[in-house]
Design an enzyme around this catalytic site. Sequence first.
Site, short mmCIF file in Angstrom:
data_model
loop_
_atom_site.label_atom_id
_atom_site.label_comp_id
_atom_site.label_asym_id
_atom_site.label_seq_id
_atom_site.Cartn_x
_atom_site.Cartn_y
_atom_site.Cartn_z
N LYS A 14 0.85 -1.18 0.00
CA LYS A 14 0.00 0.00 0.00
C LYS A 14 0.89 1.24 0.00
O LYS A 14 1.81 1.36 0.83
CB LYS A 14 -0.83 -0.03 1.28
CG LYS A 14 -2.27 0.40 1.12
CD LYS A 14 -2.99 0.17 2.45
CE LYS A 14 -4.39 0.65 2.43
NZ LYS A 14 -5.01 0.57 3.75
O1 G3P Z 1 -7.58 1.36 5.65
C1 G3P Z 1 -8.07 2.54 5.16
C2 G3P Z 1 -9.42 2.96 5.65
O2 G3P Z 1 -10.38 1.97 5.47
C3 G3P Z 1 -9.49 3.80 6.86
O3 G3P Z 1 -10.77 3.91 7.41
O4 G3P Z 1 -12.29 4.49 9.25
O5 G3P Z 1 -9.88 5.15 9.40
O6 G3P Z 1 -11.42 6.31 7.81
P1 G3P Z 1 -11.10 5.02 8.54
#
Ligand code: G3P
Length: 220
Positions: A83
Amino acid sequence: MKFFVDTADLAEIEDLAATGLLDGVTTNPSLIAKSGGDFFDVIRNICDIVPGPVSAEVTATDAETMLSEGRTLAAIAPNVAVKVPLTWDGLKACRALSQGGTKVNVTLCFSPSQALLAAKAGAAFISPFVGRLDDISQDGMGLIREIVTIYRAYPDTIGTEVLVASIRHPLHVVEAAKLGADVATVPPAVLRKLASHPLTDKGLDAFLADWQKTGQSILS
Ligand code: G3P
């Protein structure tokens, strides 16, 4: 639609993988920190549990170091997807890693132009963050619609899969599926909510109560 789980919690991953419904896993530095484990051990263990792509994120910000980190992460297991963030350096690293045969997930995508560049750089996945856009009163799902439209306009040259990230609730998954997004990466709690409905519980209770009255059993 493929379902990935967005966590580095091994117990959760094991539990969800046992359903046979899990196609992959995504992690990020915040999720690794939350797990409390050693980065390499955590990724290695996840890769042993789930055969599909497991995203492990670089933490450098310059292309050259991202590339070295990416190669190191890719060596952990054949199903690691590296990533990288959607920056110019991230795009450079994406191009080089992709050309070397490594799957790259370009993350922190918040605009269609960024998604277009990630596809051009050979990304296997683009990760648009719907919840974080919704959080600032911007239309997260509108971004998915735009990216899907753009990618579909170039079926012969764009192979990048739209991986909907930053999902907050089941409707995000349903809307993303309606738009034809390839993958949803879903927090464990939201993934479980996808299966639940109060009328299912109520209906099942009634069926079982009536069955009880018959005094019969299916297995003797
Ligand atoms: O892994 C990336 C993503 O899904 C992050 O989610 O909830 O931290 O905005 P969040």
